[in-house]
Structures are given as C-alpha cells and as structure tokens.
Design a protein around this motif. Structure first.
Motif, PDB file in Angstrom:
ATOM      1  N   GLU A 226       0.837  -1.204   0.000  1.00  0.00           N
ATOM      2  CA  GLU A 226       0.000   0.000   0.000  1.00  0.00           C
ATOM      3  C   GLU A 226       0.865   1.245   0.000  1.00  0.00           C
ATOM      4  OE1 GLU A 226      -4.001   0.637   2.218  1.00  0.00           O
ATOM      5  OE2 GLU A 226      -2.474   1.535   3.510  1.00  0.00           O
ATOM      6  N   VAL A 227       0.564   2.158  -0.916  1.00  0.00           N
ATOM      7  CA  VAL A 227       1.217   3.471  -0.960  1.00  0.00           C
ATOM      8  C   VAL A 227       0.122   4.524  -0.963  1.00  0.00           C
ATOM      9  CG1 VAL A 227       2.681   5.048  -2.277  1.00  0.00           C
ATOM     10  CG2 VAL A 227       3.214   2.602  -2.228  1.00  0.00           C
ATOM     11  N   ARG A 228       0.194   5.449  -0.015  1.00  0.00           N
ATOM     12  CA  ARG A 228      -0.775   6.531   0.078  1.00  0.00           C
ATOM     13  C   ARG A 228      -0.025   7.854   0.066  1.00  0.00           C
ATOM     14  NH1 ARG A 228      -3.438   2.996  -1.252  1.00  0.00           N
ATOM     15  NH2 ARG A 228      -5.260   2.056  -0.291  1.00  0.00           N
ATOM     16  N   VAL A 229      -0.338   8.705  -0.890  1.00  0.00           N
ATOM     17  CA  VAL A 229       0.345   9.989  -1.004  1.00  0.00           C
ATOM     18  C   VAL A 229      -0.554  11.109  -0.499  1.00  0.00           C
ATOM     19  CG1 VAL A 229       1.651   9.186  -3.003  1.00  0.00           C
ATOM     20  CG2 VAL A 229      -0.480  10.456  -3.362  1.00  0.00           C
ATOM     21  N   GLN A 230       0.079  12.206  -0.065  1.00  0.00           N
ATOM     22  CA  GLN A 230      -0.670  13.430   0.204  1.00  0.00           C
ATOM     23  C   GLN A 230      -0.798  14.188  -1.109  1.00  0.00           C
ATOM     24  OE1 GLN A 230       1.635  14.976   3.834  1.00  0.00           O
ATOM     25  NE2 GLN A 230      -0.434  15.743   4.183  1.00  0.00           N
ATOM     26  N   PHE A 231      -2.002  14.701  -1.375  1.00  0.00           N
ATOM     27  CA  PHE A 231      -2.253  15.349  -2.661  1.00  0.00           C
ATOM     28  C   PHE A 231      -3.229  16.502  -2.468  1.00  0.00           C
ATOM     29  CE2 PHE A 231      -5.108  15.184  -6.571  1.00  0.00           C
ATOM     30  CZ  PHE A 231      -4.284  15.984  -7.352  1.00  0.00           C
ATOM     31  N   THR A 232      -2.797  17.706  -2.847  1.00  0.00           N
ATOM     32  CA  THR A 232      -3.682  18.864  -2.813  1.00  0.00           C
ATOM     33  C   THR A 232      -3.604  19.592  -4.145  1.00  0.00           C
ATOM     34  OG1 THR A 232      -3.326  19.150  -0.433  1.00  0.00           O
ATOM     35  CG2 THR A 232      -4.285  21.004  -1.629  1.00  0.00           C
ATOM     36  N   PRO A 233      -4.711  19.648  -4.888  1.00  0.00           N
ATOM     37  CA  PRO A 233      -4.746  20.420  -6.138  1.00  0.00           C
ATOM     38  C   PRO A 233      -5.195  21.860  -5.880  1.00  0.00           C
ATOM     39  CG  PRO A 233      -6.717  19.104  -5.952  1.00  0.00           C
ATOM     40  CD  PRO A 233      -5.938  18.863  -4.690  1.00  0.00           C
ATOM     41  N   HIS A 234      -4.767  22.755  -6.765  1.00  0.00           N
ATOM     42  CA  HIS A 234      -5.147  24.162  -6.702  1.00  0.00           C
ATOM     43  C   HIS A 234      -5.601  24.604  -8.087  1.00  0.00           C
ATOM     44  CE1 HIS A 234      -2.152  23.389  -3.578  1.00  0.00           C
ATOM     45  NE2 HIS A 234      -2.671  24.386  -2.894  1.00  0.00           N
ATOM     46  N   LEU A 235      -6.606  25.449  -8.126  1.00  0.00           N
ATOM     47  CA  LEU A 235      -7.115  25.960  -9.399  1.00  0.00           C
ATOM     48  C   LEU A 235      -6.496  27.321  -9.680  1.00  0.00           C
ATOM     49  CD1 LEU A 235      -9.132  25.207 -11.647  1.00  0.00           C
ATOM     50  CD2 LEU A 235     -10.840  26.566 -10.421  1.00  0.00           C
ATOM     51  N   LEU A 236      -5.823  27.440 -10.825  1.00  0.00           N
ATOM     52  CA  LEU A 236      -5.196  28.694 -11.225  1.00  0.00           C
ATOM     53  C   LEU A 236      -6.007  29.372 -12.326  1.00  0.00           C
ATOM     54  CD1 LEU A 236      -1.351  27.978 -11.452  1.00  0.00           C
ATOM     55  CD2 LEU A 236      -2.667  28.874  -9.542  1.00  0.00           C
ATOM     56  N   PRO A 237      -6.005  30.696 -12.373  1.00  0.00           N
ATOM     57  CA  PRO A 237      -6.741  31.414 -13.424  1.00  0.00           C
ATOM     58  C   PRO A 237      -5.971  31.440 -14.743  1.00  0.00           C
ATOM     59  CG  PRO A 237      -5.716  32.975 -11.929  1.00  0.00           C
ATOM     60  CD  PRO A 237      -5.456  31.608 -11.343  1.00  0.00           C
ATOM     61  N   MET A 238      -5.727  30.260 -15.295  1.00  0.00           N
ATOM     62  CA  MET A 238      -5.137  30.128 -16.623  1.00  0.00           C
ATOM     63  C   MET A 238      -5.944  29.069 -17.365  1.00  0.00           C
ATOM     64  SD  MET A 238      -1.593  28.067 -15.808  1.00  0.00           S
ATOM     65  CE  MET A 238      -1.608  26.361 -15.174  1.00  0.00           C
ATOM     66  N   ASN A 239      -5.903  29.091 -18.682  1.00  0.00           N
ATOM     67  CA  ASN A 239      -6.758  28.201 -19.464  1.00  0.00           C
ATOM     68  C   ASN A 239      -6.276  26.766 -19.466  1.00  0.00           C
ATOM     69  OD1 ASN A 239      -8.422  30.330 -20.157  1.00  0.00           O
ATOM     70  ND2 ASN A 239      -7.300  30.794 -22.030  1.00  0.00           N
ATOM     71  N   ARG A 240      -4.986  26.560 -19.708  1.00  0.00           N
ATOM     72  CA  ARG A 240      -4.428  25.227 -19.865  1.00  0.00           C
ATOM     73  C   ARG A 240      -3.223  25.045 -18.960  1.00  0.00           C
ATOM     74  NH1 ARG A 240      -4.592  22.479 -25.132  1.00  0.00           N
ATOM     75  NH2 ARG A 240      -6.155  23.388 -26.494  1.00  0.00           N
ATOM     76  N   GLY A 241      -2.943  23.786 -18.670  1.00  0.00           N
ATOM     77  CA  GLY A 241      -1.687  23.444 -18.027  1.00  0.00           C
ATOM     78  C   GLY A 241      -1.832  22.907 -16.623  1.00  0.00           C
ATOM     79  N   ILE A 242      -0.907  22.018 -16.271  1.00  0.00           N
ATOM     80  CA  ILE A 242      -0.791  21.488 -14.915  1.00  0.00           C
ATOM     81  C   ILE A 242       0.670  21.548 -14.519  1.00  0.00           C
ATOM     82  CG2 ILE A 242      -0.924  19.399 -13.489  1.00  0.00           C
ATOM     83  CD1 ILE A 242      -3.320  18.520 -15.111  1.00  0.00           C
ATOM     84  N   LEU A 243       0.918  21.983 -13.298  1.00  0.00           N
ATOM     85  CA  LEU A 243       2.248  21.930 -12.707  1.00  0.00           C
ATOM     86  C   LEU A 243       2.144  21.219 -11.368  1.00  0.00           C
ATOM     87  CD1 LEU A 243       5.016  24.620 -12.586  1.00  0.00           C
ATOM     88  CD2 LEU A 243       4.352  23.440 -10.485  1.00  0.00           C
ATOM     89  N   ALA A 244       2.857  20.098 -11.249  1.00  0.00           N
ATOM     90  CA  ALA A 244       2.871  19.335 -10.002  1.00  0.00           C
ATOM     91  C   ALA A 244       4.248  19.456  -9.372  1.00  0.00           C
ATOM     92  CB  ALA A 244       2.545  17.867 -10.265  1.00  0.00           C
ATOM     93  N   THR A 245       4.287  19.944  -8.146  1.00  0.00           N
ATOM     94  CA  THR A 245       5.522  19.976  -7.368  1.00  0.00           C
ATOM     95  C   THR A 245       5.451  18.832  -6.367  1.00  0.00           C
ATOM     96  OG1 THR A 245       5.621  22.388  -7.583  1.00  0.00           O
ATOM     97  CG2 THR A 245       7.018  21.376  -5.897  1.00  0.00           C
ATOM     98  N   VAL A 246       6.371  17.890  -6.503  1.00  0.00           N
ATOM     99  CA  VAL A 246       6.329  16.660  -5.714  1.00  0.00           C
ATOM    100  C   VAL A 246       7.523  16.636  -4.760  1.00  0.00           C
ATOM    101  CG1 VAL A 246       6.229  14.149  -5.805  1.00  0.00           C
ATOM    102  CG2 VAL A 246       5.225  15.493  -7.653  1.00  0.00           C
ATOM    103  N   TYR A 247       7.241  16.485  -3.475  1.00  0.00           N
ATOM    104  CA  TYR A 247       8.286  16.475  -2.450  1.00  0.00           C
ATOM    105  C   TYR A 247       8.518  15.043  -1.991  1.00  0.00           C
ATOM    106  CZ  TYR A 247       7.022  21.422  -2.363  1.00  0.00           C
ATOM    107  OH  TYR A 247       6.747  22.724  -2.720  1.00  0.00           O
TER     108      TYR A 247
END
Length: 342
Positions: A226-247
């Motif tokens: 079992e692997v459980r990660v912490q994950f919090t998404p944020h909504l940015l005021p831009m049309n396209r794109g995802i940026l994930a910063t992983v620690y």
C-alpha cells in the motif's frame, strides 16, 4: 489505409481538442461527431476556431452508424460513459476519456464516484491508458481507459522512483496547480471570470480528490504494498496546463538519474538537466511532459516538478497516442506539433 473515427461528446473541451489533433493526422478521418444539447449544430458554430475544417454536423449518439466506424473516442462525463459504451458494438475499438473505467476495482469506483459501477464485465477488459507504462497491453486492447490529467502528471513524476525504490514511500507529497479547462465546459458559478481571475484556491483537500483513487491503485501496484500519497490540487486562473511539485525523501542526484534513465527513450517525456525546473508555458498545446529535479536545503530530500497540458498530454493527446497503438499506427502520428509560445 484511412481509419474512420467517431468522437462522442465533441462539444466539450476534450472533444474539440481531439478534433484539432486529428485534423492533421495522416491516417485518421472524422466520420461522426456527437453532442447532446448541441445536436444539429455545425462544429464551426460551437467552436469557431475549427471553422476551417470540413466536419460532420453534430448528431445524437443513436444517429451514428457504428458499422462505419473503426475507432470511437468517448469524451462524455463520468457516469455516462459506462452506459453508452456498454451499448456499442463489441468489435468497436474504444478510447474512453472519462473516469468510468480507470479504476479496476468496481468498489473503488463506487467509493470515489459515489455510485455503483454500471459495466462491471466491461471493466475487466479495460486497459489503463498511461501510454508509456501500458504500451503492450494497449496494443492488444479493445477498450482503453484514459487517465485523469492530474493523475497522469503525478505518475510521470513518481512511477520510476517508486519502481526503483529510491524514495521513501511513506513520505510523498504532491502539490498540484491546474488550469481551469480541467474543470470542463459546463457553466459553473465558481468558474466565472469575475470569481476566478486574480486569485487561486485549493480544492478537494484532505484526501478528497477523485484522482487519489488512481494514485492509490497505480502506486500500490508498482510497490507491491500500500502506498498513500498526500495530494492537494489548486485551481489557477489560466486556461491550460498542470504543474505538479512533488516532495520526496531521497538523494536528489539519484532521483534525477532514475527519471532520466527511465525516460531516455520516450518521445514525449523530457527530463531537464539537474536543477532546471519547467514551466507550463513550455508545453502549452502540446503532447509533451517536462520534468525537473532539484535538491532541497534539507539533506536527503528532493523536489520533482512535472508539467503537461491537461487537454493534450493529460487527456486528448494521450487518447490519440493510445488510439495510434490500437490501430497499429505510428504512436506519435498527429502529435508532433511544437508547444505554443508565448
């Protein structure tokens, strides 16, 4: 040989993105387009940016003659695809962009999406559509389940690290920023320009986001535990794109070397030199995913940053990449366009 394509749900963002990509594909032609509320309309009236193309009029799904279709993209909302796909011909190749077949365990689907799975038998034949890791299974599949765009971004940053055992599996944090098109085209009050622009906010925090089901499924499968990660998404005021910063906890140089080696032969996955970090503007409108790694001032910790376009590599581009494999075509066909800049 030209393959005949249908797109169900063509009036949404991912449907329009599929049309944009297929328009320059050398071996595919769009034979049918469906929409619900916009049936009877020309695609140029729904999406004026596509008015230069000669496209079929939007119709209801039951008006399509699927005997004339070689492959169907299903870009419908979740909880709709299961019912619709169940009624399609059993010989038809299908790439589903919704969440309806991503989770192998029907109980997990009910947990994350709040209703029973309506096509349990079909679920058994669905192949998870993260192309670079399920290539062989996709080639021989009939039904491919596209990933979530957030889930794809996090997996590109983490899968090789989990497989190689170079990070602490009990201390993974994914902080993700996403553009507003990931929320779909339906009218929503919180997505009005006046309420979205000029600010940003976290959502589905505390382990509530549905893409956690994919992280749980895939990361636990790789690790054999079992692997459980912490994950919090944020909504940015831009049309396209995802940026994930992983620690992560691990040696930064080893983390970088592991990712660079894993993706050395991949066309669409680019690992930057150590210490360089990508931006969403580097990949806008393209099927590329860029990944950067840097160290932290705290010894034994690394930061991995992954970016992709949620509508392309995170959804419709991924779907086309998978369709190419299903049809025995060059995997990169129709997908080699450069990102749009500025």
């Amino acid at each position: 040989m030209t393959h005949r394509i249908a797109i169900l749900g063509a009036s949404g963002y991912t449907g329009a993105e599929l049309v944009r990509l297929i328009a320059t594909h050398p071996d595919l032609t769009i034979t049918a387009l469906s929409a619900d509320r916009k049936a009877g309309m020309a695609m140029a009236d729904v999406f004026p940016f596509l008015r230069h193309l000669d496209l079929p009029v939007l119709v209801k799904i039951d008006e399509i003659d699927f005997s004339q279709i070689d492959l169907c993209f299903c870009a419908l909302p979740h909880a709709t695809s299961q019912e619709v796909i169940s009624k399609l011909p059993k010989t038809l190749k299908i790439v589903d962009l919704s969440a309806d077949f991503r989770l192998r365990d029907p109980a997990e689907y009910q947990k994350w999406y709040g209703q029973p799975h309506a096509a349990v038998e079909m679920q058994k034949e669905a192949v998870y559509g993260l192309t670079e890791f399920y290539r062989d299974e996709i080639k021989s599949a009939r039904l491919v389940a596209g990933t979530g765009c957030n889930a794809a971004t996090g997996q590109y940053a983490l899968r090789p690290l989990i497989a190689a055992g170079v990070i602490d599996l009990d201390d993974i944090l994914i902080d993700l920023k996403a553009g507003v098109s990931g929320a779909g085209r339906s009218l929503k009050e919180n997505l009005l320009h006046a309420e979205l622009s000029g600010g940003t906010h976290a959502y589905s925090a505390g382990g509530k986001h549905r893409h956690l089901g994919e992280f749980d499924q895939e990361f636990s499968k790789i690790a054999g535990r079992e692997v459980r990660v912490q994950f919090t998404p944020h909504l940015l005021p831009m049309n396209r794109g995802i940026l994930a910063t992983v620690y992560v906890k691990g040696d930064p140089a080893q983390v970088h070397q592991t990712l660079a080696a894993a993706y050395a032969g991949e066309c669409f996955l680019k690992v930057l030199p150590f210490g360089a970090l990508p931006s969403t503007r580097d990949i806008a409108g393209s099927n590329y995913c860029h990944i950067g790694v840097t160290g932290d001032r705290i010894a034994g910790r690394a930061v991995v940053v992954a970016v992709l376009d949620n509508l392309t590599k995170g959804s419709s581009g991924q779907a086309l990449q998978n369709a190419n494999l299903l049809l025995g075509l060059e995997e990169t066909a129709g997908l080699m366009m450069a990102p749009v800049f500025p």
